[in-house]
Design a protein around this motif. Structure first.
Motif, PDB file in Angstrom:
ATOM      1  N   ALA A   1     -22.367  32.334   4.559  1.00  0.00           N
ATOM      2  CA  ALA A   1     -21.439  31.947   3.495  1.00  0.00           C
ATOM      3  C   ALA A   1     -22.099  32.065   2.125  1.00  0.00           C
ATOM      4  O   ALA A   1     -21.487  32.558   1.163  1.00  0.00           O
ATOM      5  CB  ALA A   1     -20.929  30.525   3.727  1.00  0.00           C
ATOM      6  N   LYS A   2     -23.339  31.648   2.041  1.00  0.00           N
ATOM      7  CA  LYS A   2     -24.064  31.724   0.773  1.00  0.00           C
ATOM      8  C   LYS A   2     -24.269  33.182   0.355  1.00  0.00           C
ATOM      9  O   LYS A   2     -24.051  33.537  -0.812  1.00  0.00           O
ATOM     10  CB  LYS A   2     -25.416  31.028   0.901  1.00  0.00           C
ATOM     11  N   ALA A   3     -24.660  34.025   1.302  1.00  0.00           N
ATOM     12  CA  ALA A   3     -24.887  35.441   0.986  1.00  0.00           C
ATOM     13  C   ALA A   3     -23.601  36.110   0.505  1.00  0.00           C
ATOM     14  O   ALA A   3     -23.622  36.886  -0.464  1.00  0.00           O
ATOM     15  CB  ALA A   3     -25.439  36.170   2.213  1.00  0.00           C
ATOM     16  N   VAL A   4     -22.481  35.813   1.152  1.00  0.00           N
ATOM     17  CA  VAL A   4     -21.207  36.393   0.736  1.00  0.00           C
ATOM     18  C   VAL A   4     -20.831  35.890  -0.657  1.00  0.00           C
ATOM     19  O   VAL A   4     -20.426  36.666  -1.526  1.00  0.00           O
ATOM     20  CB  VAL A   4     -20.085  36.085   1.752  1.00  0.00           C
ATOM     21  N   GLY A   5     -20.980  34.591  -0.881  1.00  0.00           N
ATOM     22  CA  GLY A   5     -20.645  34.022  -2.188  1.00  0.00           C
ATOM     23  C   GLY A   5     -21.467  34.623  -3.310  1.00  0.00           C
ATOM     24  O   GLY A   5     -20.939  34.929  -4.386  1.00  0.00           O
ATOM     25  N   GLU A   6     -22.754  34.814  -3.059  1.00  0.00           N
ATOM     26  CA  GLU A   6     -23.621  35.417  -4.073  1.00  0.00           C
ATOM     27  C   GLU A   6     -23.256  36.887  -4.314  1.00  0.00           C
ATOM     28  O   GLU A   6     -23.291  37.354  -5.445  1.00  0.00           O
ATOM     29  CB  GLU A   6     -25.085  35.299  -3.658  1.00  0.00           C
ATOM     30  N   ALA A   7     -22.912  37.582  -3.254  1.00  0.00           N
ATOM     31  CA  ALA A   7     -22.567  38.999  -3.382  1.00  0.00           C
ATOM     32  C   ALA A   7     -21.313  39.187  -4.232  1.00  0.00           C
ATOM     33  O   ALA A   7     -21.227  40.147  -5.006  1.00  0.00           O
ATOM     34  CB  ALA A   7     -22.365  39.618  -2.000  1.00  0.00           C
ATOM     35  N   LYS A   8     -20.355  38.273  -4.098  1.00  0.00           N
ATOM     36  CA  LYS A   8     -19.107  38.396  -4.855  1.00  0.00           C
ATOM     37  C   LYS A   8     -19.362  38.507  -6.356  1.00  0.00           C
ATOM     38  O   LYS A   8     -18.670  39.240  -7.053  1.00  0.00           O
ATOM     39  CB  LYS A   8     -18.198  37.201  -4.582  1.00  0.00           C
ATOM     40  N   GLY A   9     -20.339  37.813  -6.842  1.00  0.00           N
ATOM     41  CA  GLY A   9     -20.618  37.826  -8.275  1.00  0.00           C
ATOM     42  C   GLY A   9     -21.491  38.974  -8.740  1.00  0.00           C
ATOM     43  O   GLY A   9     -21.587  39.240  -9.932  1.00  0.00           O
TER      44      GLY A   9
ATOM     45  N   THR B   1     -26.982  44.818  -2.863  1.00  0.00           N
ATOM     46  CA  THR B   1     -26.612  43.441  -2.526  1.00  0.00           C
ATOM     47  C   THR B   1     -26.108  43.273  -1.100  1.00  0.00           C
ATOM     48  O   THR B   1     -26.440  42.288  -0.439  1.00  0.00           O
ATOM     49  CB  THR B   1     -25.530  42.948  -3.513  1.00  0.00           C
ATOM     50  N   TYR B   2     -25.311  44.214  -0.632  1.00  0.00           N
ATOM     51  CA  TYR B   2     -24.648  44.029   0.660  1.00  0.00           C
ATOM     52  C   TYR B   2     -25.595  43.944   1.860  1.00  0.00           C
ATOM     53  O   TYR B   2     -25.292  43.221   2.821  1.00  0.00           O
ATOM     54  CB  TYR B   2     -23.584  45.106   0.908  1.00  0.00           C
ATOM     55  N   PRO B   3     -26.738  44.606   1.859  1.00  0.00           N
ATOM     56  CA  PRO B   3     -27.618  44.487   3.024  1.00  0.00           C
ATOM     57  C   PRO B   3     -27.978  43.035   3.388  1.00  0.00           C
ATOM     58  O   PRO B   3     -28.119  42.718   4.568  1.00  0.00           O
ATOM     59  CB  PRO B   3     -28.858  45.293   2.632  1.00  0.00           C
TER      60      PRO B   3
END
Length: 148
Positions: free
Chosen positions: A109-117, A128-130
């Motif tokens: 969840a944290k990785a997805v949230g950070e990637a969104k920004g 970022t996506y890896p």
């Protein structure tokens, strides 16, 4: 007569419980299929199989985030030990190593949230996506079993 009513009532409760389990399994499988669909959409852009599309990235990350936030609730005790149809099912470790499972879910969840920004173009997607994928697959290694 009363005995028949009690037996019938117990039978109906049992049928209801099984139906609820199957409904939960279907919800869990749908969430995992959603994650796969979104991961494949993003991966196709990274590999150059599809052109970069910010709207697709945003929608995929939003859906991944939605599943990530609900992730621990998708695996309640009521489905422990069930081996549904499909390619994979949840390992018993989901329940016996619950703290680790929930920590990995939080990491995803944290990785997805950070990637969104951070993702604004193909280069930032590739950078970022890896980490999102790593967090997702890290859970699979421990908490998913292939049906044979």
């Amino acid at each position: 007569m009363l005995r028949t009513a009690v037996v019938l009532g117990t039978l109906l409760l049992g049928i209801g419980a099984v139906a609820a389990q199957q409904d939960q399994v279907a919800k869990t499988q749908a969430a995992m299929k959603s994650n796969l669909k979104n991961a494949l959409a993003i991966s196709a852009m990274i590999k150059g199989e599809k052109p970069y599309d910010q709207a697709t990235v945003n929608a995929s990350l939003a859906e991944l985030e939605d599943v990530a936030k609900r992730f621990p609730t998708l695996f309640p005790d009521s489905i422990k030990g069930l081996k549904p149809d499909g390619d994979y099912y949840a390992s018993p470790k989901v329940w016996t190593e619950r703290a680790d499972f929930e920590a990995r879910a939080a990491g995803f969840a944290k990785a997805v949230g950070e990637a969104k920004g951070k993702i604004k173009d193909l280069d930032s997607l590739k950078a970022t996506y890896p980490n999102v994928n790593k967090q997702c697959m890290g859970c699979h290694e421990t908490f998913r079993i292939k049906n044979s």
